[in-house]
Design a protein around this motif. Structure first.
Motif, short mmCIF file in Angstrom:
data_model
loop_
_atom_site.label_atom_id
_atom_site.label_comp_id
_atom_site.label_asym_id
_atom_site.label_seq_id
_atom_site.Cartn_x
_atom_site.Cartn_y
_atom_site.Cartn_z
N LYS A 183 92.86 55.17 58.79
CA LYS A 183 93.34 56.52 59.05
C LYS A 183 94.82 56.67 58.70
N ASN A 185 98.12 58.73 57.51
CA ASN A 185 98.46 60.15 57.42
C ASN A 185 98.81 60.43 55.96
N SER A 221 94.91 61.98 57.72
CA SER A 221 95.24 63.02 58.69
C SER A 221 96.38 63.88 58.16
N GLY A 223 98.20 66.52 60.07
CA GLY A 223 98.88 67.33 61.09
C GLY A 223 98.09 68.57 61.42
N GLY A 226 94.64 69.45 59.97
CA GLY A 226 93.45 68.66 60.31
C GLY A 226 93.37 67.35 59.56
N VAL A 247 101.35 73.99 70.45
CA VAL A 247 101.73 72.57 70.38
C VAL A 247 102.78 72.21 71.43
N GLY A 254 97.89 60.95 66.10
CA GLY A 254 97.15 60.03 65.23
C GLY A 254 96.37 59.02 66.05
N SER A 282 92.26 64.98 68.68
CA SER A 282 93.69 64.85 68.32
C SER A 282 94.43 66.17 68.52
N1 LIG Z 1 100.09 71.03 65.18
C1 LIG Z 1 98.83 70.56 65.27
N2 LIG Z 1 97.81 71.41 65.52
C2 LIG Z 1 96.54 70.96 65.61
N3 LIG Z 1 96.19 69.67 65.45
C3 LIG Z 1 97.16 68.77 65.18
C4 LIG Z 1 98.54 69.16 65.08
N4 LIG Z 1 99.28 68.05 64.80
C5 LIG Z 1 98.39 67.02 64.74
N5 LIG Z 1 97.12 67.45 64.96
C6 LIG Z 1 95.90 66.65 64.94
O1 LIG Z 1 96.25 65.28 65.05
C7 LIG Z 1 95.83 64.55 63.90
C8 LIG Z 1 96.82 63.45 63.59
O2 LIG Z 1 98.08 64.00 63.34
P1 LIG Z 1 99.01 63.51 62.14
O3 LIG Z 1 100.36 64.10 62.38
O4 LIG Z 1 98.35 63.82 60.85
O5 LIG Z 1 98.97 61.92 62.31
P2 LIG Z 1 100.07 60.85 62.71
O6 LIG Z 1 100.46 61.18 64.15
O7 LIG Z 1 99.35 59.54 62.61
O8 LIG Z 1 101.19 61.00 61.72
C9 LIG Z 1 95.67 65.60 62.80
O9 LIG Z 1 94.74 65.16 61.83
C10 LIG Z 1 95.19 66.81 63.60
O10 LIG Z 1 93.78 66.74 63.80
#
Ligand SMILES: Nc1ncnc2c1ncn2[C@@H]1O[C@H](COP(=O)(O)OP(=O)(O)O)[C@@H](O)[C@H]1O
Ligand SMILES: O=P(O)(O)OC[C@H]1O[C@](O)(COP(=O)(O)O)[C@@H](O)[C@@H]1O
Length: 312
Positions: A183, A185, A221, A223, A226, A247, A254, A282
């Protein structure tokens, strides 16, 4: 039973500040310390989802004792190898005025060859009694970059499903040993492939390319956008988009996604349903102000609103 591996535990400190400026003195309005590190966050979310979980890795010094004390309060089962070094802290500066979050991640303590051996002995035994293994985060100093490749190989030798969520060389070497799911990002995926990923089509292509390098499933991923997922064996790919949410703290999202996939693998869900569930879990973590926390009551509400697009 799901075993979550947290090699580089951390006291995660959320600092709430107003108008944070680099180079200036800032007084912190509120400090929220939590027992953290990626694997521990995964375990906490799994536990909130009602799954049976055990956490392992290394803890040391006063910070290590704080982490174990917090886990006891949460009734979280753990088996850490105690080391001479001091467990690290990671800082998340939350600017309440600009809503910008800045993370400072310490490298972690030194782990000796003897301490690593002790861990490997414990891990090899624990894997036999587990159904799913999650491997998350960086490793402390003194541990070589092939560590996750070794841990994946041990788990696969016992025919266990294993999720790998790390970055840089740890990920590059780990993915070649064939974990069930990775997984990264978006920026981790770009670093791995050495190219920019500009839109969803390119991200789907990237997930497919990464799945060819070893893992059965690659999830990238994104943010608030999705995540995309592609599987090597089923020749299918999806994008799951969560609804807009209020948020609170995205650090640990993650990890919550990894927890969602671990629970989905444990329950043998198909890829499309697993992705939908993990995105909802998440997003529910982003609602919680606690680093690595989750508003578990919101998972099914959010899941109903996740939009899935299928790709060939
Ligand atoms: N602002 C947000 N709104 C909705 N879901 C979020 C948001 N930020 C993160 N997520 C969820 O959390 C998952 C992981 O976040 P991400 O920032 O991509 O990963 P990491 O924390 O590993 O960098 C995303 O794929 C999403 O499903
Ligand atoms: O082990 P690493 O890669 O240094 O990351 C540690 C940090 O990652 C976190 O688990 C957050 O990770 P995510 O936001 O990627 O889920 C923090 O709790 C911790 O401070």
């Amino acid at each position: 039973m799901i075993l979550t591996v947290n090699l580089n535990a951390s006291i995660d400190k959320a600092y709430k500040v107003e108008n944070f400026k680099i180079g200036a003195v800032t007084r912190v309005k509120e400090v929220i310390p939590t027992a953290g590190g990626k694997g521990l966050n995964v375990a906490r979310v799994l536990s909130a989802l009602g799954e049976n979980v055990n956490v392992t890795g290394f803890t040391g010094g006063f910070s290590g004792a704080f982490i174990e004390q917090e886990l006891k309060k949460e009734n979280m089962p753990f088996n850490f190898i105690h080391i001479n070094g001091e467990t690290r802290s990671c800082i998340n500066i939350i600017d309440l005025s600009s809503k910008i979050h800045t993370e400072l991640l310490e490298p972690g303590p030194d782990v000796t060859a003897q301490e690593l051996d002790e861990f490997l002995k414990f891990y090899t035994k624990a894997v036999k009694n587990s159904d799913i293994i999650t491997l998350s985060g960086s490793a402390p100093k003194g541990i070589k970059e092939d560590i996750y490749a070794r841990l994946v190989t041990i788990a696969k030798g016992e025919h266990k499903k294993v999720i790998l969520d790390t970055s840089g060389k740890y990920l590059e070497m780990g993915l070649a040993s064939g974990p069930t799911l990775i997984k990264p990002n978006k920026s981790e995926a770009e670093a791995l492939l050495g190219r920019q990923l500009k839109d969803i089509e390119e991200l789907i292509g990237a997930a497919k390319d990464l799945a060819k390098l070893g893992p059965e499933i690659c999830v990238i991923s994104l943010g608030e956008k999705g995540a995309v997922a592609a599987s090597r064996s089923l020749n299918e790919a999806y994008w799951a988009l969560p609804p807009k949410i209020q948020v609170s703290n995205t650090v640990g999202c993650g990890d919550a996604m990894v927890a969602g996939f671990a629970a989905a693998l444990y329950n043998n869900l198909p890829l499309e349903d697993s992705l939908k569930f993990a995105v909802a879990v998440s997003a529910a973590a982003a609602l919680s102000p606690i680093t690595g926390g989750i508003v578990v009551e919101e998972v099914s509400n959010i899941e109903e609103k996740v939009k899935i697009t299928r790709f060939k």
